[in-house]
Design a protein around this motif. Structure first.
Motif, PDB file in Angstrom:
ATOM      1  N   PHE A  88       0.925  -1.094   0.020  1.00  0.00           N
ATOM      2  CA  PHE A  88      -0.142   0.082  -0.064  1.00  0.00           C
ATOM      3  C   PHE A  88       1.055   1.272   0.162  1.00  0.00           C
ATOM      4  N   PHE A  89       0.220   2.319  -0.554  1.00  0.00           N
ATOM      5  CA  PHE A  89       0.758   3.729  -0.249  1.00  0.00           C
ATOM      6  C   PHE A  89      -0.163   4.217   0.946  1.00  0.00           C
ATOM      7  N   ALA A  90       0.414   5.335   1.860  1.00  0.00           N
ATOM      8  CA  ALA A  90      -0.220   6.067   2.743  1.00  0.00           C
ATOM      9  C   ALA A  90       0.398   7.330   3.083  1.00  0.00           C
ATOM     10  N   ARG A  91      -0.003   8.023   4.053  1.00  0.00           N
ATOM     11  CA  ARG A  91       0.434   9.119   4.342  1.00  0.00           C
ATOM     12  C   ARG A  91       0.468   9.257   5.857  1.00  0.00           C
ATOM     13  N   ALA A  92       1.241   9.939   6.660  1.00  0.00           N
ATOM     14  CA  ALA A  92       1.346  10.116   8.224  1.00  0.00           C
ATOM     15  C   ALA A  92       1.717  11.732   8.394  1.00  0.00           C
ATOM     16  N   ASP A  93       1.041  12.041   9.593  1.00  0.00           N
ATOM     17  CA  ASP A  93       1.016  13.385   9.690  1.00  0.00           C
ATOM     18  C   ASP A  93       2.414  14.086  10.686  1.00  0.00           C
ATOM     19  N   THR A  94       3.001  12.985  10.917  1.00  0.00           N
ATOM     20  CA  THR A  94       4.085  13.289  11.868  1.00  0.00           C
ATOM     21  C   THR A  94       5.384  12.541  11.575  1.00  0.00           C
ATOM     22  N   PHE A  95       6.631  12.849  11.871  1.00  0.00           N
ATOM     23  CA  PHE A  95       8.071  12.119  11.731  1.00  0.00           C
ATOM     24  C   PHE A  95       8.115  11.332  12.839  1.00  0.00           C
ATOM     25  N   GLU A  96       7.497  11.386  14.212  1.00  0.00           N
ATOM     26  CA  GLU A  96       7.906  11.060  15.217  1.00  0.00           C
ATOM     27  C   GLU A  96       7.773   9.336  15.564  1.00  0.00           C
ATOM     28  N   ILE A  97       8.819   8.867  15.161  1.00  0.00           N
ATOM     29  CA  ILE A  97       8.841   7.375  15.224  1.00  0.00           C
ATOM     30  C   ILE A  97       9.316   6.783  16.656  1.00  0.00           C
ATOM     31  N   ALA A  98       8.186   5.840  17.082  1.00  0.00           N
ATOM     32  CA  ALA A  98       8.335   5.184  18.338  1.00  0.00           C
ATOM     33  C   ALA A  98       8.547   3.707  17.973  1.00  0.00           C
ATOM     34  N   PRO A  99       9.863   3.223  17.649  1.00  0.00           N
ATOM     35  CA  PRO A  99      10.028   1.896  17.059  1.00  0.00           C
ATOM     36  C   PRO A  99       9.884   0.607  17.779  1.00  0.00           C
ATOM     37  N   ASN A 100       9.357  -0.553  17.410  1.00  0.00           N
ATOM     38  CA  ASN A 100       9.408  -1.663  18.242  1.00  0.00           C
ATOM     39  C   ASN A 100      10.625  -2.158  18.091  1.00  0.00           C
ATOM     40  N   GLU A 101      10.699  -3.589  18.609  1.00  0.00           N
ATOM     41  CA  GLU A 101      11.987  -4.292  18.707  1.00  0.00           C
ATOM     42  C   GLU A 101      12.419  -4.707  17.366  1.00  0.00           C
ATOM     43  N   GLU A 102      11.317  -4.645  16.325  1.00  0.00           N
ATOM     44  CA  GLU A 102      11.811  -5.260  14.993  1.00  0.00           C
ATOM     45  C   GLU A 102      12.769  -4.244  14.151  1.00  0.00           C
ATOM     46  N   ILE A 103      12.629  -3.020  14.451  1.00  0.00           N
ATOM     47  CA  ILE A 103      13.077  -1.934  13.818  1.00  0.00           C
ATOM     48  C   ILE A 103      14.418  -1.624  14.265  1.00  0.00           C
ATOM     49  N   GLU A 104      15.538  -1.539  13.751  1.00  0.00           N
ATOM     50  CA  GLU A 104      16.865  -1.349  14.094  1.00  0.00           C
ATOM     51  C   GLU A 104      17.212   0.096  13.397  1.00  0.00           C
ATOM     52  N   ALA A 105      16.850   0.370  12.546  1.00  0.00           N
ATOM     53  CA  ALA A 105      16.964   1.891  11.941  1.00  0.00           C
ATOM     54  C   ALA A 105      15.972   2.454  11.029  1.00  0.00           C
ATOM     55  N   TRP A 106      15.935   3.667  10.865  1.00  0.00           N
ATOM     56  CA  TRP A 106      14.838   4.217  10.136  1.00  0.00           C
ATOM     57  C   TRP A 106      15.195   5.392   9.558  1.00  0.00           C
ATOM     58  N   ALA A 107      14.780   6.076   8.389  1.00  0.00           N
ATOM     59  CA  ALA A 107      15.098   7.198   7.827  1.00  0.00           C
ATOM     60  C   ALA A 107      14.041   7.700   6.962  1.00  0.00           C
ATOM     61  N   TRP A 108      13.929   8.874   6.984  1.00  0.00           N
ATOM     62  CA  TRP A 108      12.929   9.691   6.065  1.00  0.00           C
ATOM     63  C   TRP A 108      13.866  10.319   4.940  1.00  0.00           C
ATOM     64  N   VAL A 109      13.423   9.567   3.734  1.00  0.00           N
ATOM     65  CA  VAL A 109      14.324  10.236   2.481  1.00  0.00           C
ATOM     66  C   VAL A 109      13.245  10.701   1.486  1.00  0.00           C
ATOM     67  N   GLU A 110      14.026  11.389   0.434  1.00  0.00           N
ATOM     68  CA  GLU A 110      13.326  11.753  -0.747  1.00  0.00           C
ATOM     69  C   GLU A 110      12.904  10.625  -1.539  1.00  0.00           C
ATOM     70  N   LEU A 111      11.906  10.426  -2.044  1.00  0.00           N
ATOM     71  CA  LEU A 111      11.595   8.996  -2.882  1.00  0.00           C
ATOM     72  C   LEU A 111      12.576   8.560  -3.921  1.00  0.00           C
ATOM     73  N   GLY A 112      13.050   9.734  -4.572  1.00  0.00           N
ATOM     74  CA  GLY A 112      14.085   9.665  -5.614  1.00  0.00           C
ATOM     75  C   GLY A 112      15.510   9.229  -5.166  1.00  0.00           C
ATOM     76  N   GLU A 113      15.618   9.142  -3.751  1.00  0.00           N
ATOM     77  CA  GLU A 113      16.832   8.856  -3.233  1.00  0.00           C
ATOM     78  C   GLU A 113      16.880   7.407  -2.275  1.00  0.00           C
ATOM     79  N   ALA A 114      15.733   7.014  -2.653  1.00  0.00           N
ATOM     80  CA  ALA A 114      15.363   5.536  -1.916  1.00  0.00           C
ATOM     81  C   ALA A 114      16.427   4.557  -2.343  1.00  0.00           C
ATOM     82  N   HIS A 115      16.682   4.497  -3.624  1.00  0.00           N
ATOM     83  CA  HIS A 115      17.603   3.826  -4.015  1.00  0.00           C
ATOM     84  C   HIS A 115      18.913   3.589  -3.529  1.00  0.00           C
ATOM     85  N   THR A 116      19.329   4.762  -2.805  1.00  0.00           N
ATOM     86  CA  THR A 116      20.703   4.786  -2.446  1.00  0.00           C
ATOM     87  C   THR A 116      20.944   3.955  -1.229  1.00  0.00           C
ATOM     88  N   TYR A 117      19.595   3.303  -0.651  1.00  0.00           N
ATOM     89  CA  TYR A 117      19.829   2.529   0.581  1.00  0.00           C
ATOM     90  C   TYR A 117      19.786   0.984   0.012  1.00  0.00           C
TER      91      TYR A 117
END
Length: 136
Positions: A88-117
């Motif tokens: 799915f595609f979706a939207r969120a109204d904030t950037f404040e992540i409260a990660p659970n134990e599965e998530i080791e790292a996260w990043a907000w990136v420009e869509l066009g730069e996603a392939h650099t990961y």
């Protein structure tokens, strides 16, 4: 008898148009999008919203179907698995992540730069679809 698992994943745009990528414990160090298994009696949209809140603490809006992918014994995944991935595609109204134990790292990136990961192949396909459709 084993059966394929039905799973959902979601590429989410934040308030400024960047997308959320995560590195989880399940994809051998590669990056992807939050998601997980659909529970009995749960709609795909409900599962998507629940998994996203569980993994990130963020509430989704404007959830819309993107694509379906088959993952038959992918070597990228941490264990042998056969999954039907409904994205799915979706939207969120904030950037404040409260990660659970599965998530080791996260990043907000420009869509066009996603392939650099180092994206897993299924997330690459989802990002490519978003780029091709001009999603923002």
């Amino acid at each position: 008898m084993d059966r394929p698992l039905v799973c959902v994943g979601v590429l989410v745009w934040g308030p400024d148009g960047r997308v959320l990528l995560v590195r989880t414990t399940k994809w051998r160090g590669s990056w992807g999008v939050p998601g997980g298994k659909v529970e009995w009696g749960e709609t795909l949209e409900t599962a998507t919203k629940r998994e996203f809140v569980e993994e990130t603490g963020l509430v989704l809006r404007d959830v819309r179907y993107a694509q379906t992918q088959e993952a038959v014994l992918p070597t990228e995944f941490h264990k042998p698995s056969h999954m039907l991935l409904i994205d799915f595609f979706a939207r969120a109204d904030t950037f404040e992540i409260a990660p659970n134990e599965e998530i080791e790292a996260w990043a907000w990136v420009e869509l066009g730069e996603a392939h650099t990961y180092p994206l897993n192949s299924f997330t690459r396909t989802l990002v490519d679809l978003a780029l091709a459709q001009g999603e923002a």
